[in-house]
Design a protein around this motif. Structure first.
Motif: not given
Length: 388
Positions: A294-320
């Motif tokens: 849930k926290e990972r998915d929150r990071l993905v959503a928040e980062l994309r909302g800030l305009g960052y490019e985010v790679t879809d993540s199935d792990a416990n980390f996020v590339q941005f």
């Protein structure tokens, strides 16, 4: 004593000028750079570990179980329960499982067995950098295979690379580290078939982060594929990075082959006891995994909302990203007391999903970073409008 350097020693030529694997460990309030599980083990598990280790300590004058039969049996049970839940379908036992000191030793043993001098391994980069490093350490030639710009594996090009180079070992990391994206079963099957037609080769599917995935494990693919290996770890989902326990599932013949190179009594009695205790608490530990997803998915959503490019993540980390200067961005985030990972993927950084408070601190840092970058972007946009 006279001062000498590594290069003054008679080290192997392929090791000269190289650096050891490692992520910077800096004393900062929030460390989100090494993909660790941020939740400490629950008290009940800590007590159970103490009980099992206390019992093991009574027999430390003797060597541990060389084949770790009880541990391998329990690991097989965990895999059956979580990745092969259909009791009527394919099941595995202790003969299908091997364990070692972290998944890195598992991978090393596989390369010692199936790679080595005069042999080659292929991986699809960017991916887990230890695959190439362990290949080099075992004298195995390394081939870097292709990916698309979105970091998915270019399956057609990968099949051609396997057919051309005829590697002895093929690595597929899913979810992929450092990018976070999963590899579909169809892609793995295509690469497995290509590898068998070319050599045949051992295909190692590195599932270190699979418990965090939106999809299922590829463990069911083992049936009928004796050259397929599924590698796992207890470092991530089990929150036991300090334990150093990795394992793989494969055909029993692969397990027998790896034992030709394993050191005698390689898993200590204390390690085996601790891992067995952790396996008694899988429900609790996997509950933490759900929180982290849930926290990972929150990071993905928040980062994309800030305009960052985010790679879809199935792990416990996020590339941005993307950043014109990723290391400078890493430094700016560090200035806010948050350590993320700059691991060399051009224009991108990687952040581990932490506790809600840690993730809040990270998001505050990247908001500041985005705000600082906004004026420069606006100036560029004004200049483009003016020139038009």
């Amino acid at each position: 004593m006279s001062e000498i350097r590594i290069d003054d020693l008679p080290v192997r030529e392929e090791l000269r000028g190289k650096s050891p694997y490692g992520a910077p460990q800096l004393d900062v309030p929030v460390r989100l750079n090494t993909n660790e599980n941020p939740y400490p083990l629950p008290d009940a598990l800590v007590e159970r570990i103490a009980e099992r280790v206390r019992e093991a300590a009574r027999h430390l004058n003797r060597y541990p179980d060389r084949d770790a039969v009880e541990l391998r049996t329990r690991l097989a049970g965990y895999l059956n329960d979580t990745a092969l839940p259909d009791a009527a379908g394919h099941r595995i036992g202790a003969a299908n499982v091997w364990a070692a000191n972290g998944s890195n030793e598992v991978l090393q043993q596989l390369l010692q067995t199936f790679g080595g001098p005069g042999r080659t391994a292929i991986g699809f980069e960017p991916s887990y950098s230890m695959h190439a490093l362990i290949a080099r350490g075992t004298g195995t030639g390394w081939i870097s295979g292709p990916r698309h710009d979105d970091f998915t594996i270019d399956v057609e090009a990968a099949e051609k690379a396997v057919a051309e180079h005829r590697p002895d070992v093929v690595f597929v990391t899913t979810p992929n580290n450092p990018t976070g994206n999963a590899v579909p079963a169809e892609a793995v099957l295509a690469l497995y078939d290509a590898a068998q037609a070319a050599k045949p080769s051992i295909v190692v599917v590195d599932e270190a982060y699979v418990e965090f995935s939106h999809g299922a494990s590829l463990l069911p693919l083992l049936e009928g594929r004796p050259h397929l290996v599924i590698s796992r770890t207890m470092s991530k989902a089990f929150g036991a990075a300090g334990l150093r326990l990795g394992y793989f599932a494969a055909h029993p013949a692969v397990v027998d082959a790896v034992q030709l190179v394993r050191l005698p009594y390689h898993l200590s009695a204390v390690t085996q006891a601790t891992a067995l205790a952790a396996l008694e608490h899988t429900d609790t530990l996997l509950g933490y995994v759900e929180q982290l997803k849930k926290e990972r998915d929150r990071l993905v959503a928040e980062l994309r909302g800030l305009g960052y490019e985010v790679t879809d993540s199935d792990a416990n980390f996020v590339q941005f990203g993307r950043f014109e200067d990723a290391h400078a961005a890493w430094r700016r985030i560090l200035d806010h007391g948050v350590l993320v990972r700059d691991n060399g993927v051009p224009g991108r950084l990687r952040v581990t999903a932490g506790t809600p408070a840690e993730n809040d601190a990270f998001l505050e840092a990247v908001r500041a970073l985005a705000k600082d970058a906004a004026p420069a972007e606006n100036d560029v946009k004004k200049n483009e409008e003016h020139n038009a």
